[in-house]
Design a protein around this motif. Structure first.
Motif, PDB file in Angstrom:
ATOM      1  N   SER A  15      -9.541  -6.211  90.716  1.00 12.74           N
ATOM      2  CA  SER A  15     -10.957  -6.549  90.777  1.00 12.74           C
ATOM      3  C   SER A  15     -11.290  -7.305  92.052  1.00 12.74           C
ATOM      4  O   SER A  15     -12.319  -7.059  92.692  1.00 12.74           O
ATOM      5  CB  SER A  15     -11.349  -7.390  89.549  1.00 12.74           C
ATOM      6  OG  SER A  15     -11.134  -6.668  88.360  1.00 12.74           O
ATOM      7  N   ARG A  70      -9.368  -0.150  98.226  1.00 16.06           N
ATOM      8  CA  ARG A  70      -8.676   0.297  97.022  1.00 16.06           C
ATOM      9  C   ARG A  70      -7.179   0.113  97.216  1.00 16.06           C
ATOM     10  O   ARG A  70      -6.666   0.142  98.346  1.00 16.06           O
ATOM     11  CB  ARG A  70      -8.993   1.761  96.699  1.00 16.06           C
ATOM     12  CG  ARG A  70      -8.505   2.754  97.723  1.00 16.06           C
ATOM     13  CD  ARG A  70      -8.856   4.178  97.327  1.00 16.06           C
ATOM     14  NE  ARG A  70      -8.305   5.156  98.255  1.00 16.06           N
ATOM     15  CZ  ARG A  70      -7.062   5.611  98.191  1.00 16.06           C
ATOM     16  NH1 ARG A  70      -6.250   5.196  97.241  1.00 16.06           N
ATOM     17  NH2 ARG A  70      -6.632   6.499  99.063  1.00 16.06           N
ATOM     18  N   ASN A  79     -12.273   5.141  90.415  1.00 13.97           N
ATOM     19  CA  ASN A  79     -11.600   4.198  89.524  1.00 13.97           C
ATOM     20  C   ASN A  79     -10.137   4.578  89.299  1.00 13.97           C
ATOM     21  O   ASN A  79      -9.543   4.203  88.285  1.00 13.97           O
ATOM     22  CB  ASN A  79     -12.325   4.137  88.180  1.00 13.97           C
ATOM     23  CG  ASN A  79     -13.702   3.520  88.284  1.00 13.97           C
ATOM     24  OD1 ASN A  79     -13.864   2.313  88.230  1.00 13.97           O
ATOM     25  ND2 ASN A  79     -14.724   4.374  88.434  1.00 13.97           N
ATOM     26  N   SER A 106      -7.604   1.726  88.734  1.00 17.82           N
ATOM     27  CA  SER A 106      -7.738   1.112  87.410  1.00 17.82           C
ATOM     28  C   SER A 106      -7.129   2.000  86.342  1.00 17.82           C
ATOM     29  O   SER A 106      -6.464   1.525  85.417  1.00 17.82           O
ATOM     30  CB  SER A 106      -9.223   0.860  87.104  1.00 17.82           C
ATOM     31  OG  SER A 106      -9.376   0.268  85.839  1.00 17.82           O
ATOM     32  N   ILE A 125     -14.936   1.256  81.543  1.00 23.47           N
ATOM     33  CA  ILE A 125     -15.437   2.089  82.648  1.00 23.47           C
ATOM     34  C   ILE A 125     -16.520   2.993  82.067  1.00 23.47           C
ATOM     35  O   ILE A 125     -16.267   3.756  81.127  1.00 23.47           O
ATOM     36  CB  ILE A 125     -14.309   2.943  83.278  1.00 23.47           C
ATOM     37  CG1 ILE A 125     -13.202   2.036  83.848  1.00 23.47           C
ATOM     38  CG2 ILE A 125     -14.852   3.853  84.358  1.00 23.47           C
ATOM     39  CD1 ILE A 125     -11.991   2.798  84.344  1.00 23.47           C
TER      40      ILE A 125
END
Length: 921
Positions: free
Chosen positions: A529, A537, A651, A654, A711
């Motif tokens: 985060s 990323r 994402n 994640s 998400i």
């Protein structure tokens, strides 16, 4: 058990002066005479120390030595104590003969009552890795009497024992300045080499059934008042320890002997006891000298930087007194002198500041280099252990065993100076044994992997406190559950750097991230985060472990503070080292309160998603997480598949964290997705709220566990992503069309430019050839005539001017070739520089057609012939010949002769020729 040494404030130097010739006050204050006092001070100190030792010897020993012509008073005057090697043998002889056979001397056990208190801590440091489990206090019972004054014959010691068995003797750690007697027995002292830290210990309620021992610490450097550091409840047990005093029986007369039935003293036992005492004294002396030398160094530095101090002369005298005690090898005198000087310096604010600065420098040095030193020592230890186990009978094995015994306690409590000395000694031993190459090879294969080093139990060195400095305080101090992130600030960082505004940026929007040690679940998510806030990323999985030996390979390293502090000493010190060198700096510290708030917010969001999907009020796309172990994300198809895929890939890190794998995406209908779930072919489901409602109802019916991810792509997010993709595609197509048009236009322009240039060149060449055509044709015709003459009859200048052609022709005639025709063209015509004159230079292209009747074949040969025509001297010069396709040869010849063409524009393309009218058959 070591006894605390009590240092009186009465200076031995003063006693020495009282025994010497009086010195006037003016004389003693003259700095030129300070070092003149050195000899007297030293001798007085040595004599006083010797006197104290002789006072504890038995009277019979005095008489025995006197019978041998040795006066104890004379020995004292010379500063010779009973432990001196020069008298030790005589004392041993006396002990052996003081009780002759049949007349043994009575050995009387004069009992001295000693109280031992075994205490259990009730207050301590709860964060210590090696907590104190017991405290043993030993005191002479005579100290309970308030009127009793502590003497050298009394016993008093305080020893703290840790869970791992380490012993911490206060008598070795502190200079003891006072011991008070009475119902509450107490002591005070200052920490060796850190006189700003003082400690007081007190035994309370010693007559009660449960006495207590309490310690308080005061740090005058930072203004801290007394602070309780330990409290202990104790149990008392009495013990009787006999003294070694030798008595003469019922009386004290040295010449009077008794005849009790017991046997006399054993000379071997006496020698063994003396050897033990000598060894203890040697160890005590070594410690005393090392500590005193450090104090002398500190005091000398203080004097050097404070030459106007009003006590300058006193300090110089005290330094000299300590050096005298060191020369005399008397540990008691050394400790006393050291305590006196330390007490005086402790009152100097400037000295305290100097010590604080040096302590900070030492901590910084430890933080920088202690990790490397520990790592090297650990490798050396493993190598020596391996060698000894494999080569127990070798001469090197016993040397390595001795080094290993020295290394163990140093690695248990590593200090940089001692560890560096140990490393150097071990390195020398390995080299002298001729094992340096073996050690290098062993070192290269014995370095543990990150996972191995982090799963192994901490080394003994990890019990030692890590150095805390201003640079690493953010990592060392704080809640153990805080998450700390550091960034690589070196120019060699893989991706991270600072831009002109000082902002942290990442090349390609990527960050190489790792975690230090064993971190609990959730830390990787917190790190991810925070990396996302930097518009980057994470490459690979966010929970990848760091290799402590390759920290510079990462952009960001992170850990929960407790996980970092649980690392092995080697790994933790490696991290502190790069921080202290400025190679890694603090990025962010995420407090535990913020983490908990984030976790609660995530739980609340997930709960809201589940509720709204179930009641049908949710719109957009979300994720279901399954427990099948698959890395496949099953995506239920939609009309905006490309936009949805783009949002999901944003994402990806994640998802990798949640699925513990790099996810792949497959597309199918809701029905096929459910079938895939039943076959454990989906690790997650990516679908619209409507499809998720259908799927979750089916999963509930089949009792398949699942959970929603935090998400969610709202409808507006999907529309915005779709619009952005459409616009991006249009822009890309338009850019591609414009680029193609530009390439085509440029090609047409280049083609037209070449055509225009060719037309201009043709016009210029026609003008040149019209101007010089006559001269060129005539010069080329002469060359052609010479070639023909040589071809027909082998006479003329060709054999000398063009030997390669002559040899070629001769070989062909030998092989029965016949010349059918010779045609020539003007290859080029211009001028060459010959000794500053520009002379006409023709280049002829001659094509010869041949046939071979025997072979039934034809052949065409093409040659270039050139030469410089010197009309002024009626000479031809610098002949040249080559095949027509050897463009490089004619170019080199032209360049070498500074040829300027009057026939071809540019004058370098020898392949271009103008057809000549000269031809022959």
């Amino acid at each position: 058990m070591s006894s605390i040494q009590v240092h009186r404030k009465v200076s031995v130097a003063v006693i020495g002066l009282a025994l010497c010739t009086p010195i006037s006050a003016a004389h003693s204050q003259d700095p030129r005479n300070i070092f003149g006092l050195f000899g007297g001070l030293m001798q007085a100190g040595m004599a006083d120390a010797a006197r104290r030792e002789w006072q504890n010897r038995p009277v019979a020993e005095y008489d025995c030595l006197a019978s041998r012509g040795i006066s104890v008073d004379a020995l004292v005057a010379q500063g010779i104590p009973p432990s001196d090697p020069r008298i030790r043998q005589r004392i041993a002889e006396c002990r052996a003969v003081m009780a002759p056979q049949g007349q043994p001397m009575q050995r009387v056990n004069v009992a001295q009552q000693v109280l031992k208190l075994t205490c259990s801590p009730t207050i301590g440091d709860p964060t210590s890795k090696d907590p104190i489990t017991s405290v043993v206090v030993t005191v002479s019972s005579a100290l309970i009497d308030p009127s009793h004054r502590f003497t050298s014959g009394d016993q008093f010691s305080v020893v703290h024992i840790s869970a791992s068995g380490n012993r911490y003797d206060r008598g070795e750690q502190y200079f003891i300045s006072d011991i008070s007697s009475g119902p509450d027995i107490s002591w005070t002292g200052t920490l060796k080499n850190k006189p700003n830290i003082s400690m007081t210990g007190i035994i309370r309620n010693i007559h009660s059934s449960q006495p207590a021992y309490i310690e308080t610490l005061t740090n005058t450097a930072n203004g801290q008042g007394p602070k309780g550091i330990s409290a202990n409840t104790c149990m008392v047990e009495a013990d009787v320890q006999p003294t070694n005093q030798i008595s003469s029986g019922a009386g004290n007369a040295p010449s009077s002997y008794a005849n009790p039935p017991q046997q006399g003293p054993d000379p071997a036992a006496i020698a063994k006891d003396q050897e033990r005492q000598d060894q203890e004294r040697k160890q005590r002396l070594e410690k005393a000298i090392a500590s005193a030398k450090q104090l002398v160094e500190d005091a000398s530095g203080f004097v050097k930087t404070n030459p106007n101090n009003p006590k300058l002369y006193d300090y110089v005298e005290q330094i000299a007194s300590i050096n005298s005690a060191i020369i005399g090898n008397d540990p008691t005198a050394i400790e006393q002198k050291e305590a006196e000087l330390a007490t005086e310096l402790n009152r100097e604010p400037a000295y305290m500041k100097l010590l604080a600065a040096r302590a900070e420098e030492q901590k910084q040095s430890n933080a920088r280099y202690l990790g490397d030193a520990v790592r090297l020592a650990t490798k050396q230890k493993r190598f020596m252990l391996d060698y000894v186990s494999q080569n127990a009978a070798s001469p090197e094995a016993i040397k390595f065993v001795a080094l290993l015994k020295q290394m163990e306690p140093i690695l248990t409590h590593p200090e940089l100076p001692r560890l560096e000395q140990m490393n150097q000694a071990t390195d020398l031993a390995i080299r002298e044994a001729g094992l340096n190459n073996s050690f290098a090879a062993f070192e290269s294969v014995s370095v543990p992997s990150p996972s191995a080093s982090q799963s192994a139990p901490p080394s003994a060195a990890s019990n030692s406190p890590l150095p805390t400095t201003e640079k690493n305080r953010f990592l060392m101090n704080g809640d153990l559950e805080d998450v700390v992130m550091l960034y690589n600030s070196t120019p060699e960082a893989p991706h991270i750097a600072r831009n002109l505004r000082g902002d942290l940026v990442f090349s390609d929007g990527e960050a190489n991230v790792c975690l230090l040690g064993n971190n609990p679940d959730g830390v990787a998510s917190i790190v991810r985060s925070n990396v996302l806030t930097l518009h980057s990323r994470i490459i690979g999985s966010p929970d990848r472990r760091c290799d402590p030996l390759k920290l510079h390979d990462y952009d960001i390293v992170a850990a929960q503070r407790g996980a970092f502090l649980s690392l092995s000493a080697e790994d933790a010190l490696s991290v502190l080292g790069v921080i202290e060198k400025g190679e890694f700096e603090k990025l962010v510290v995420v407090p535990i309160a913020a983490q908990r708030a984030a976790v609660e917010a995530e739980k609340k969001n997930i709960s809201q998603i589940a509720t709204e999907v179930a009641d049908g009020s949710r719109t957009g796309f979300g994720l279901l997480m399954l427990k099948g172990g698959s890395a496949n994300v099953c995506m239920v198809v939609s009309d905006k598949t490309e936009a949805l895929t783009h949002l999901l890939l944003a994402n990806a890190d994640s998802l990798s964290l949640a699925m513990h794998a790099n996810p792949t995406i497959s597309r199918s209908s809701a029905e096929d997705t459910f079938v895939a779930i039943r076959k454990s072919q989906c690790g997650a489901v990516y679908a619209s709220a409507t499809d998720l409602k259908v799927v979750t109802e089916a999963l509930d019916r089949e009792s398949v566990p699942f959970s929603f991810a935090d998400i969610w792509m709202s409808s507006s997010d999907i529309d915005a992503a779709n619009t952005a993709l459409v616009e991006s595609r249009k822009a890309a197509e338009q850019e591609a069309a414009e680029r193609a048009q530009k390439v085509a236009d440029q090609a047409r322009l280049e083609e037209q430019r070449k055509a225009d240039q060719s037309a201009d060149t043709a016009v210029q060449e026609r003008a040149l050839q019209a101007q010089y055509g006559g001269s060129a044709h005539a010069a080329v015709a002469l060359i052609t005539d010479d070639v023909k003459a040589w071809t027909a009859e082998q006479h003329g200048v060709v054999g000398k001017s063009f030997p390669a052609y002559a040899a070629w022709l001769n070989q062909h005639f030998t092989d029965h070739w016949e010349v059918m025709s010779i045609n020539s063209d003007i290859a080029d015509y211009g001028t060459s520089n010959f000794k500053g004159r520009n002379l006409d230079t023709p280049v002829a292209k001659v094509i010869i057609k041949l046939k071979n009747r025997i072979l039934g074949e034809y052949e065409d040969a093409c040659f270039l012939f050139g030469r410089v025509v010197d009309t002024e001297f009626a000479m031809t010069r610098e002949p040249f010949e080559s095949s027509c396709d050897d463009i490089d040869a004619i170019t080199r010849w032209k360049d070498g002769h500074q040829f300027q063409s009057r026939w071809i524009v540019g004058g370098t393309n020898s392949a271009r020729v103008t057809k000549s009218s000269v031809s022959a058959d």
